[in-house]
Design a protein around this motif. Structure first.
Motif, PDB file in Angstrom:
ATOM      1  N   MET A 169       0.825  -1.211   0.000  1.00  0.00           N
ATOM      2  CA  MET A 169       0.000   0.000   0.000  1.00  0.00           C
ATOM      3  C   MET A 169       0.856   1.256   0.000  1.00  0.00           C
ATOM      4  O   MET A 169       0.632   2.183  -0.770  1.00  0.00           O
ATOM      5  CB  MET A 169      -0.873  -0.004   1.263  1.00  0.00           C
ATOM      6  N   ILE A 170       1.853   1.240   0.871  1.00  0.00           N
ATOM      7  CA  ILE A 170       2.720   2.409   0.981  1.00  0.00           C
ATOM      8  C   ILE A 170       3.448   2.640  -0.330  1.00  0.00           C
ATOM      9  O   ILE A 170       3.544   3.761  -0.831  1.00  0.00           O
ATOM     10  CB  ILE A 170       3.716   2.225   2.147  1.00  0.00           C
ATOM     11  N   ASP A 171       3.932   1.550  -0.908  1.00  0.00           N
ATOM     12  CA  ASP A 171       4.656   1.657  -2.155  1.00  0.00           C
ATOM     13  C   ASP A 171       3.791   2.319  -3.225  1.00  0.00           C
ATOM     14  O   ASP A 171       4.228   3.205  -3.956  1.00  0.00           O
ATOM     15  CB  ASP A 171       5.068   0.247  -2.589  1.00  0.00           C
ATOM     16  N   ARG A 172       2.532   1.903  -3.297  1.00  0.00           N
ATOM     17  CA  ARG A 172       1.631   2.493  -4.306  1.00  0.00           C
ATOM     18  C   ARG A 172       1.314   3.931  -3.978  1.00  0.00           C
ATOM     19  O   ARG A 172       1.260   4.783  -4.865  1.00  0.00           O
ATOM     20  CB  ARG A 172       0.349   1.674  -4.379  1.00  0.00           C
ATOM     21  N   MET A 173       1.070   4.191  -2.688  1.00  0.00           N
ATOM     22  CA  MET A 173       0.773   5.565  -2.295  1.00  0.00           C
ATOM     23  C   MET A 173       1.951   6.465  -2.643  1.00  0.00           C
ATOM     24  O   MET A 173       1.775   7.562  -3.148  1.00  0.00           O
ATOM     25  CB  MET A 173       0.509   5.648  -0.788  1.00  0.00           C
ATOM     26  N   VAL A 174       3.149   5.981  -2.377  1.00  0.00           N
ATOM     27  CA  VAL A 174       4.327   6.794  -2.631  1.00  0.00           C
ATOM     28  C   VAL A 174       4.483   7.061  -4.123  1.00  0.00           C
ATOM     29  O   VAL A 174       4.722   8.180  -4.547  1.00  0.00           O
ATOM     30  CB  VAL A 174       5.597   6.120  -2.045  1.00  0.00           C
ATOM     31  N   SER A 175       4.282   6.025  -4.945  1.00  0.00           N
ATOM     32  CA  SER A 175       4.539   6.266  -6.365  1.00  0.00           C
ATOM     33  C   SER A 175       3.365   6.942  -7.072  1.00  0.00           C
ATOM     34  O   SER A 175       3.570   7.629  -8.055  1.00  0.00           O
ATOM     35  CB  SER A 175       4.944   4.969  -7.061  1.00  0.00           C
ATOM     36  N   PHE A 176       2.147   6.797  -6.566  1.00  0.00           N
ATOM     37  CA  PHE A 176       1.007   7.403  -7.262  1.00  0.00           C
ATOM     38  C   PHE A 176       0.480   8.663  -6.602  1.00  0.00           C
ATOM     39  O   PHE A 176      -0.150   9.481  -7.238  1.00  0.00           O
ATOM     40  CB  PHE A 176      -0.139   6.396  -7.384  1.00  0.00           C
ATOM     41  N   ASN A 177       0.679   8.817  -5.304  1.00  0.00           N
ATOM     42  CA  ASN A 177       0.032   9.926  -4.619  1.00  0.00           C
ATOM     43  C   ASN A 177       0.955  10.969  -4.021  1.00  0.00           C
ATOM     44  O   ASN A 177       0.640  12.138  -4.020  1.00  0.00           O
ATOM     45  CB  ASN A 177      -0.853   9.392  -3.491  1.00  0.00           C
ATOM     46  N   THR A 178       2.069  10.535  -3.468  1.00  0.00           N
ATOM     47  CA  THR A 178       2.863  11.515  -2.722  1.00  0.00           C
ATOM     48  C   THR A 178       4.283  11.696  -3.230  1.00  0.00           C
ATOM     49  O   THR A 178       4.841  12.776  -3.155  1.00  0.00           O
ATOM     50  CB  THR A 178       2.982  11.093  -1.237  1.00  0.00           C
ATOM     51  N   GLY A 179       4.891  10.615  -3.748  1.00  0.00           N
ATOM     52  CA  GLY A 179       6.331  10.662  -3.986  1.00  0.00           C
ATOM     53  C   GLY A 179       7.024  10.443  -2.656  1.00  0.00           C
ATOM     54  O   GLY A 179       6.404  10.581  -1.605  1.00  0.00           O
ATOM     55  N   TYR A 180       8.323  10.066  -2.708  1.00  0.00           N
ATOM     56  CA  TYR A 180       9.064   9.919  -1.446  1.00  0.00           C
ATOM     57  C   TYR A 180       9.158  11.270  -0.762  1.00  0.00           C
ATOM     58  O   TYR A 180       9.104  11.397   0.440  1.00  0.00           O
ATOM     59  CB  TYR A 180      10.469   9.374  -1.700  1.00  0.00           C
TER      60      TYR A 180
END
Ligand SMILES: Nc1ncnc2c1ncn2[C@@H]1O[C@H](COP(=O)(O)OP(=O)(O)O)[C@@H](O)[C@H]1O
Ligand SMILES: [Mg+2]
Lengths: 407, 235
Positions: A47-58
């Motif tokens: 989930m975090i991986d997807r959120m990071v790449s689709f929603n927030t960025g690192y």
């Protein structure tokens, strides 16, 4: 030193079976603990991986007001100069992704739904998060085309498909009204469940013009080379932007603290299990060390008599304890790594799978390989070993030579 | 100067509950090169005396001096170190580290003393040959007979180059042949290398081999005679 190691090592094998049982018990505790954690964390990491790449960025750059009020009014001016500055802030910065994002109404002429509208650059998105891989029909648009790509759920709800026209209604920057017609060039299956029901992608330039926000972004997403560089790259960026008091830098844990809290909360269960397991195993370990000590009291008495110092003798017993601990941990870690590799990801089937699909999830349980779940087990077992070692230590230092010889 | 000297040495066990006067005012002096036996019936205080002069236990009163050095005031660590460098021990059983070979057992004491590593092996082998175990160097205690184990214990005691060797009933758990064999070895070490031995026993055949016999009765010295062992017991 080598002699003491040899002595300790051979002492362990005076009772092979006992040592093997103790080592296996520790390995078992490590395996169960690692698997429990790995299973629980796996889904979160995905989930975090997807959120990071689709929603927030690192990392992400925003206007400092945007965090309080996520409105287009709080978009920031983005030009070549800022882009250069960000790219040169730190040479570990690999990718940047400009986005303009706002909430609007999406309609098909008959009905309307709330939509999260993203102005994007499809090429850059694809490099950042493989966006194009999620396309199910049609194609992604050119940067200034009057076109839209819809998430599958949104398309289903509005009963629209490729070639149809989408109506968007809402407000642009500073209250300018914005309404327009967009040709649907493609559909996509958004990997984040909530997004699949509300995402609408527009070309970045088209969106900026449509929303009266020319040259403005709501977020600039940034990816460093590696996840663990996030904090230090954030520091470098803050330094590079220190004269820009309108811009702020956020890291992904700052951007989605709820998700991390939830993960911590969900890990509490497995942690408790781990503690209980280790208490039980700890007693077994203690029992082994206790008998290994008590059955050698006379031997210890002789060694102290001939002039071996108590600390040296304690060091030998310490090595014995450490060896058991190490063998247990190493076996446990290797076997659990092997097991994880073997069963990851767990694909659910039959009714369980259908239940999960109905809830809107993939019927797959990914496992986590996070290194800390392995070494924390090592640390736990080591702490238990130290605790267990207190007994022979105490026994040795108050051992009376004469009584030991008579025992 | 005497290599070992006791002055009015007394030991009372359980002084607060049921006092046992295990040793009463024992004053003896032993010179370098002596081959002394401490004899007496069971419970007469032989072990107590050897433990006190070996620095394994503290006297209730009296003094122990090793080459003029009083060991009474030494702290545990100091005393351990003193034993390591000055006294060799042979006990009745369980002398050896069971997971070490004969050679490793002998080397171990030299390792504790931080002796030169290069020479340790060589010296261990030499000592094992001297006690007749030249071909049993790699055997571990469980594979050895009681007599062999005691001979390794003597070799270990010698390896530390002590001022004297204390042996508490070293032959008590051996058959006659093994016991005589051990005595032969101890006697040879005494004659050839002038190693000082003090051993306790209640076995008449062993007593016959001693050149000095100290007899304890109820914790006190009953008699102390020097003699020529070749003449046998001539009380
Ligand atoms: N640790 C002890 N506590 C109490 N009494 C002891 C202890 N050690 C020895 N004794 C007693 O002291 C006396 C002398 O014992 P010991 O020196 O072992 O004699 P021996 O070695 O000549 O058989 C005996 O009466 C014995 O029971
Ligand atoms: Mg005795």
């Amino acid at each position: 030193m080598l002699t003491y190691i040899t002595l300790a090592w051979r002492n362990l094998w005076r009772n092979k079976r006992r040592t093997m049982i103790t080592v296996s018990a520790i390995a078992f505790a490590v395996i169960v603990s690692v698997l429990l954690q790995s299973l629980n964390r796996g889904s979160y990491e995905m989930m975090i991986d997807r959120m990071v790449s689709f929603n927030t960025g690192y990392l992400q750059i925003q206007d400092f007001r945007y965090d309080d009020e996520a409105s287009l009014d709080n978009a920031f001016f983005y030009d070549e100069e800022l882009r250069e500055r960000v790219l040169h802030a730190d040479d570990r910065i690999r990718k940047i992704l400009p986005r303009l994002q706002t909430f609007m109404l999406a309609a098909n002429g008959a009905s309307a739904r709330g939509a999260m509208v993203f102005g994007i650059d499809p090429e850059k998105e694809d490099r950042f998060n493989d966006l194009k891989g999620y396309k199910t029909e049609g194609r992604f648009f050119e940067l200034d085309e009057q076109a839209a790509v819809l998430s599958q759920g949104m398309a289903d709800r509005l009963q629209l498909t490729v070639g149809d026209t989408l109506v968007l209604l809402g407000q642009g920057r500073f209250g300018m009204s914005a309404s327009g017609l967009f040709k649907i060039t493609g559909l996509m299956d958004h990997p984040i469940r909530e997004m699949n029901n509300q995402a609408v992608y527009l070309p970045l330039n088209t969106a900026q013009e449509f929303l009266s926000a020319e040259d403005h972004l709501t977020a600039l997403m940034i990816a460093p080379e590696r996840e663990r560089q996030t904090e230090s790259v954030a520091a470098a960026l803050r330094q590079a932007l220190r004269h820009d008091d309108e811009l702020v830098v956020f890291t992904w844990p700052e951007l989605m603290p709820e998700l991390l809290d939830l993960m911590e909360f969900d890990l509490a269960g497995p942690r408790l299990m781990t503690v209980i397991l280790y208490v039980v195993i700890g007693f077994g370990f203690f029992g082994t060390i206790l008998t290994m000590t008590m059955e050698r009291i006379r031997e210890f008495g002789v060694l102290l008599s001939v002039g071996m110092r108590r600390v040296r003798l304690a060091a030998v017993v310490f090595l014995e304890t450490l060896f058991i601990c190490l063998m247990g941990v190493i076996t446990g870690v290797i076997l659990s790594l092997g097991l994880i590799a073997l069963i990851d990801p767990i694909r659910l089937s039959g009714r369980a799978a259908q239940a999960v699909i109905d809830m809107g999830f993939e019927p797959v349980l990914p496992l986590s390989y996070a290194p800390d779940q392995f070494y924390t087990q090592g640390i736990y077992v080591f702490l238990i070993a130290m605790l267990v070692f207190l007994f022979p230590l105490w026994k040795l230092f108050r051992l009376n030579i004469i009584e030991a010889a008579r025992s | 100067m005497a290599i070992l000297k006791t002055t009015d040495l007394s030991k009372v066990y359980n002084p607060d509950t049921v006092p046992v006067h295990a040793l009463r005012d024992v004053s003896v002096s032993i010179e370098k090169g002596e081959f002394t036996s401490v004899v007496g019936p069971s419970g007469s205080g032989k072990t107590t005396l050897l433990n006190l002069v070996g620095g394994l236990d503290k006297p209730t009163s009296g003094e122990v001096e090793v080459e003029g050095i009083r060991i009474a005031g030494m702290k545990d660590r100091e005393l351990t170190n003193f034993r390591l460098h000055n006294i060799g021990f042979v006990f009745q059983h369980y002398n050896l580290i069971p997971v070490f070979s004969a050679r490793e057992n002998v080397s171990f004491i030299m390792l504790l003393q931080n002796q030169d590593k290069e020479k340790m092996q060589e010296r261990a082998d030499e000592l094992l040959r001297a006690v007749g175990l030249g071909n049993r160097k790699d055997a571990r205690p469980p594979q050895m007979s009681g007599g062999e184990q005691q001979r390794v214990a003597v070799a270990r005691a010698l390896a530390s180059k002590p001022k004297f060797i204390l042996a508490d009933e070293p032959t008590a758990s051996l058959d006659t042949e093994a016991a005589m064999n051990l005595l032969d070895i101890m006697q040879r070490m005494n004659q050839e290398q002038n190693v000082t031995f003090v051993f306790s026993t209640h076995d008449q055949r062993v007593i016959d081999r001693a050149r000095r016999v100290i007899t304890l009765v109820d914790g006190a010295v009953d008699s102390d005679e020097h003699r020529d062992p070749d003449e046998g017991a001539t009380a």
